[in-house]
Design an enzyme around this catalytic site. Structure first.
Site: not given
Length: 332
Positions: A97, A120
């Protein structure tokens, strides 16, 4: 990130910072950045202040984090980039992330054995009416585009390509991260990392149930993003711009030549035809030899001509008039 009350109790019970900075010999500094970013982990205000005050000729950032706050993570990345010392990022276990964005701050990025990267799209929570929901959606799109641009600037490719990989929630092993351009090298095995791969499972470190996959072993293989573009074919976008005819000519020009493997049929033997006898042609008559030119005579010819008598030329008209008058008198 999932809500874990035990971490709140641990944070309240301890006043230790979730990261550490240690000065080494030779002007180097080791920065250990483990755990969540923002919220209950490393916040940007503390970390950025300590990095700005750090006097070091080399920063070694050891990173292992499941991610966290987008804004805190980008502030941490920019603080590391702004420091005058070169930064080497070691992904010791997980850069997921927003932690994968922090890893992009490194002038050199080293993926340790068994480490993983995960990218993501930005996620968030919103409570309110439709306008507030739309505002949150636009905010998340802007943040995702911004993050995709950071990956593209480091690894190549376009923002659209990285957004597509982020939509799929793509996990990379250490070597896959190098192949994708997110890391520069995989660290050589050490005594600590020569253990069985199962002992280095990243999923055992944090609760990753908030993500679509709980680690690289559960995720499908990443699709190429930036390195798949080297090809001798023309994309459909280019064809629409230049037209099919010109596109076909360009494709033929860049494509490798194809050898003609069609068998050549033997030529049938024919009876040789003798040529007709040629008629004798009349020989041209020899031209008469030109008389030799006396160049000296031609040069001095004007000297042998008599010079005109200017007096005779002056009175010639009077002589001519008298003769004409006499002839007229005789005719009368």
């Amino acid at each position: 990130m999932p809500f874990d009350p035990s971490k709140i109790r641990a944070r309240i019970a301890s006043e230790k910072k979730p990261y550490s900075i240690r000065n080494l010999a030779g002007g180097e500094a080791d920065v250990m950045l483990y755990g969540e970013i923002g919220w209950l982990g490393t916040t940007a205000d503390e970390f950025v202040a300590d990095i700005k005050a750090l006097s070091a000729s080399q920063i070694n950032l050891h990173l292992s984090s499941p991610g966290g706050s987008v804004f805190d993570g980008i502030a941490i990345m920019n603080a590391l980039r702004a420091h005058p010392a070169p930064v080497t990022v070691y992904v010791d276990s997980l850069a997921a992330s927003i932690a994968s964005v922090i890893a992009m701050a490194g002038d050199r990025i080293v993926a340790r054995q068994g480490a993983e990267f995960m990218i993501h799209e930005a996620a968030g929570l919103a409570v309110g009416n439709a306008d507030e929901m739309r505002e949150m959606a636009e905010l998340l799109d802007r943040q995702s585009d911004k993050i995709a641009g950071i990956y593209a600037a480091r690894a190549g490719g376009s923002v659209e390509d990285w957004r597509a990989a982020m939509k799929r929630e793509t996990w990379f092993s250490a070597q896959e991260a190098v192949d994708a351009g997110l890391a520069d090298e995989v660290d050589a095995p050490t005594r600590e990392s020569e253990r069985a791969p199962g002992e280095l499972a990243v999923a055992a470190s944090w609760d990753l149930s908030v993500f679509r996959y709980a680690g690289r072993e559960q995720a499908p293989a990443p699709e190429p993003v930036a390195l798949e573009r080297e090809s001798h074919t023309l994309s459909e976008d280019i064809r629409s711009l230049i037209g099919e005819e010109i596109a076909a000519q360009l494709a033929a020009a860049v494509a490798p030549p194809v050898e003609d493997t069609t068998p050549v049929e033997p030529v049938a033997e024919t009876t040789p035809v003798e040529p007709a006898p040629e008629e004798p042609t009349a020989e041209p008559e020899p031209e008469a030899a030109a008389e030799p030119v006396d160049e000296w005579a031609a040069m001095v010819a004007h000297l042998s001509q008599p010079k005109p008598d200017p007096w005779a030329a002056l009175v010639a008209r009077f002589t001519h008039s008298t003769s004409a008058a006499s002839s007229a008198t005789e005719a009368a």
